[in-house]
Design an enzyme around this catalytic site. Structure first.
Site, PDB file in Angstrom:
ATOM      1  N   LYS A 209       0.829  -1.205   0.000  1.00 27.05           N
ATOM      2  CA  LYS A 209       0.000   0.000   0.000  1.00 27.05           C
ATOM      3  C   LYS A 209       0.859   1.248   0.000  1.00 27.05           C
ATOM      4  O   LYS A 209       2.009   1.255   0.424  1.00 27.05           O
ATOM      5  CB  LYS A 209      -1.009  -0.047   1.145  1.00 27.05           C
ATOM      6  N   ARG A 245      -2.787 -10.242   4.879  1.00 28.01           N
ATOM      7  CA  ARG A 245      -3.147 -10.377   3.468  1.00 28.01           C
ATOM      8  C   ARG A 245      -2.017  -9.760   2.654  1.00 28.01           C
ATOM      9  O   ARG A 245      -1.800  -8.552   2.741  1.00 28.01           O
ATOM     10  CB  ARG A 245      -4.487  -9.663   3.239  1.00 28.01           C
TER      11      ARG A 245
HETATM   12  N1  PMM Z   1      -7.106  -4.318   0.757  1.00 31.48           N
HETATM   13  C1  PMM Z   1      -7.400  -4.416  -0.544  1.00 31.48           C
HETATM   14  C2  PMM Z   1      -8.318  -5.371  -1.004  1.00 31.48           C
HETATM   15  N2  PMM Z   1      -8.921  -6.219  -0.151  1.00 31.48           N
HETATM   16  N3  PMM Z   1      -9.261  -7.010   2.038  1.00 31.48           N
HETATM   17  C3  PMM Z   1      -9.009  -6.929   3.343  1.00 31.48           C
HETATM   18  N4  PMM Z   1      -9.632  -7.755   4.211  1.00 31.48           N
HETATM   19  N5  PMM Z   1      -8.123  -6.005   3.852  1.00 31.48           N
HETATM   20  C4  PMM Z   1      -7.469  -5.129   3.050  1.00 31.48           C
HETATM   21  O1  PMM Z   1      -6.688  -4.309   3.576  1.00 31.48           O
HETATM   22  C5  PMM Z   1      -7.720  -5.170   1.644  1.00 31.48           C
HETATM   23  C6  PMM Z   1      -8.647  -6.153   1.177  1.00 31.48           C
HETATM   24  C7  PMM Z   1      -6.734  -3.488  -1.523  1.00 31.48           C
HETATM   25  O2  PMM Z   1      -5.479  -3.956  -1.899  1.00 31.48           O
HETATM   26  P1  PMM Z   1      -5.153  -4.718  -3.316  1.00 31.48           P
HETATM   27  O3  PMM Z   1      -5.784  -3.897  -4.400  1.00 31.48           O
HETATM   28  O4  PMM Z   1      -3.674  -4.747  -3.359  1.00 31.48           O
HETATM   29  O5  PMM Z   1      -5.721  -6.098  -3.264  1.00 31.48           O
END
Ligand code: PMM
Length: 268
Positions: A209, A245
């Site tokens: 991020k 994650r």
């Molecule tokens: N961040 C993203 C997408 N899904 N789900 C959870 N539970 N927590 C998060 O912080 C989260 C998520 C966005 O990140 P990406 O686009 O790199 O997947």
């Protein structure tokens, strides 16, 4: 306890970190199997980008993207989580064998979500969220981000229990980067214990991020964020996080190996 490693498998044409890399179902399934072999406990499959400013995707299209990939991974014996805000996609994914519903909106985007969670009895990750990607940067105002996020998650819990969701089903997530600036994210990470006092396991999604660029040189790439991500994984594990994650599984596995060896006086 060592946290569960959720490996990110975005099957969207526009995800900021691995955009357009997996053009076919077979390629996405192969990548999911690889993530599992690298040490992921579960592969988190998402078909809608939540990148700041991203447009919504129709649930039917989202399902066309994720369901064949979930089916393929489940057939290969890979545990799967579905990253969706749509109750119909969550339901279809559960039918296809997904064991976790990961909802970045914490149930706010779709009034049917809690009903589906109660009905399918899947583990439910409820993330702190204030609005869709197009508007979230304007919603990053807090008196005290940790207290406010805690209170807002607490109201989500109260509401989902009314719908019949069981306490044991629910994992909470502070939602790093969602209606939060860099300082908000760091404060949430530094005060995880206050969120833990809600009595639910916590999942942390810091991987790659934007706020991690704070600790890197100006010309650093997105992939350079895997190192600070792994360090966050270690500190979050030390603070008692239940799940992480991440995009890059090997670096987070190494970080978790250090935490474990540090505690036990030897590596496993
Ligand atoms: N961040 C993203 C997408 N899904 N789900 C959870 N539970 N927590 C998060 O912080 C989260 C998520 C966005 O990140 P990406 O686009 O790199 O997947």
């Amino acid at each position: 306890m060592t946290p569960q490693v959720f490996a990110i498998l975005n099957v969207t044409p526009d995800s900021f970190s691995d955009g357009g890399q997996f053009s076919s179902v077979d390629e996405a399934v192969a990548r999911g199997i690889e993530l599992r072999q690298q040490g992921a406990d579960i592969v988190d499959v998402g078909g809608e980008s939540t990148r700041p400013g991203a447009e919504r995707v129709d649930p039917a299209e989202e399902q066309e993207r994720v369901i064949p990939v979930i089916t393929g991974l489940v057939a290969a014996g890979v545990p799967v989580s579905v990253d969706t805000m749509n109750a119909s996609t969550a339901f279809a994914a559960a039918e296809a064998g997904a064991s976790v519903i990961n909802d970045v909106s914490g149930g706010l985007a779709d009034p049917e979500m809690y009903r589906v969670v109660a009905q399918t009895q899947r583990l439910y990750i409820a993330m702190h969220w204030r609005g869709h990607s197009t508007s979230m940067d304007d919603l990053a105002t807090y008196d005290d981000v940790v207290i406010d996020v805690r209170n807002e998650l607490k109201s989500r819990l109260a509401e989902m229990f009314v719908w019949g969701v069981e306490r044991e089903q629910v994992v909470l997530d502070p939602g790093l980067g969602f209606a939060k600036n860099a300082a908000h994210n760091w404060q949430l990470l530094g005060r995880l214990d206050e969120l833990q006092s809600l009595g639910h396991p916590l999942l942390i999604g810091a991987s790659r991020k934007r706020f991690l660029a704070d600790v890197l040189p100006d010309d650093a790439t997105t992939a350079d964020r895997d190192l600070p991500t792994a360090v966050v994984s270690a500190f979050a594990a030390q603070a008692g996080a239940w799940g992480l994650r991440v995009h890059d599984v090997p670096s987070t596995r190494a970080a978790l190996g250090v935490v474990d060896a540090w505690k036990n006086g030897r590596s496993a």
